[in-house]
Write an enzyme that holds these catalytic residues in place. Sequence first.
Site, short mmCIF file in Angstrom:
data_model
loop_
_atom_site.label_atom_id
_atom_site.label_comp_id
_atom_site.label_asym_id
_atom_site.label_seq_id
_atom_site.Cartn_x
_atom_site.Cartn_y
_atom_site.Cartn_z
N GLY A 146 -7.49 1.65 -1.54
CA GLY A 146 -7.10 0.76 -0.46
C GLY A 146 -6.18 -0.33 -0.98
O GLY A 146 -6.20 -0.64 -2.17
N CYS A 147 -5.41 -0.93 -0.08
CA CYS A 147 -4.45 -1.95 -0.53
C CYS A 147 -5.17 -3.21 -1.03
O CYS A 147 -4.92 -3.66 -2.16
CB CYS A 147 -3.47 -2.29 0.58
SG CYS A 147 -4.22 -2.75 2.16
N TYR A 148 -6.06 -3.77 -0.24
CA TYR A 148 -6.73 -5.01 -0.64
C TYR A 148 -7.54 -4.89 -1.94
O TYR A 148 -7.48 -5.77 -2.80
CB TYR A 148 -7.65 -5.51 0.47
CG TYR A 148 -6.96 -6.11 1.67
CD1 TYR A 148 -6.16 -7.25 1.56
CD2 TYR A 148 -7.13 -5.55 2.93
CE1 TYR A 148 -5.54 -7.80 2.67
CE2 TYR A 148 -6.52 -6.10 4.05
CZ TYR A 148 -5.72 -7.22 3.92
OH TYR A 148 -5.12 -7.77 5.02
N TYR B 137 1.52 -8.07 -4.50
CA TYR B 137 2.06 -6.72 -4.55
C TYR B 137 2.43 -6.28 -3.14
O TYR B 137 2.14 -6.97 -2.16
CB TYR B 137 1.08 -5.73 -5.20
CG TYR B 137 -0.35 -5.77 -4.68
CD1 TYR B 137 -0.90 -4.72 -3.96
CD2 TYR B 137 -1.17 -6.86 -4.96
CE1 TYR B 137 -2.22 -4.74 -3.54
CE2 TYR B 137 -2.49 -6.89 -4.53
CZ TYR B 137 -3.02 -5.83 -3.82
OH TYR B 137 -4.32 -5.87 -3.40
#
Length: 319
Positions: free
Chosen positions: A115-117, A287
């Site tokens: 996942g991104c987070y 990011y």
Amino acid sequence: MVAKIFIDGEAGTTGLEIRERLAPRRDIELMSIADDRRKDLGARRDMLNAADIAILCLPDDAAKQSVSLIENPETRVIDASTAYRVDPDWAYGFAEMTADQASVIAASKRVANPGCYPQGVIACVRPLIEAGLLPADYPFTVNAISGYSGGGRKMIEDYEAMAPGEAPPWIPYALGFGHKHLPEMRSYSCMDIDPLFQPAVGAYKQGMVTMVPLQLGNLPASVTGKTLHAAISDWFDPASGFVEVADYAAVEKVPELDPRTLNGTNAMRLYVFANDARRQVVLAAVYDNLGKGASGAAVQNLNLMLGCDARKSLAQEAA
């Protein structure tokens, strides 16, 4: 040898980004289903079983269905959903997480794209728990903001339909504190308990910052901003991945903490800010939520699985 790659769900945000990155390459063949057959189970089954690597850009249930359709033991999978991220039979696709994670991904037939987070949190916290500087049962708090592209096609359409200045600049969400990224955030950060995670969406398309504030008052005096920064710096080898650690400095403001700073790249930059007299620290990661946070990570994992340069089709520096 040309590898056959099938992106199941290529019409979604992540799928489109991955396809765009891979399209110019000559070492792979991108396989596609005609638009009117994307929901045809038989057509998807054929593509999945003909692929050397299938990249799933689908909701959880659809991703599980795709995996169930694979009968070819040689078909390898990268899944971008949350369906398998804490499954012990799947490799977690954050290549820089540990010194050997890239090798684990390269050898795996099943890779769960992160996942991104969680990636920013894992990058900041895991080195400190592993080094014994922070206890695994520390009551972590995570504050984060992402561009609206992280919400998928519907959110993108809603934001882009608004007139300039009409969208709220910042909206916190997940205020029930049960965000779907919590299991992997806790597991791969080596936390004993879930963090209090409070994300927000910003009125810009892409880019993100995750921040972990720390109160050090109950920890040994040897735990300082410098020791935390040194442990994180020692953990990551910038020559072998995309994670870099900014120099340690006493500052009041850093323009590069703009969440859009690394857009268009697969880079992640980590920061440690501290006031040792107050025994307070903030760990931060910047990011691109569509780069390292999603499609960039998938392409990096694909490269590792194909045995080619991990940087292929990926930019490490902002244009």
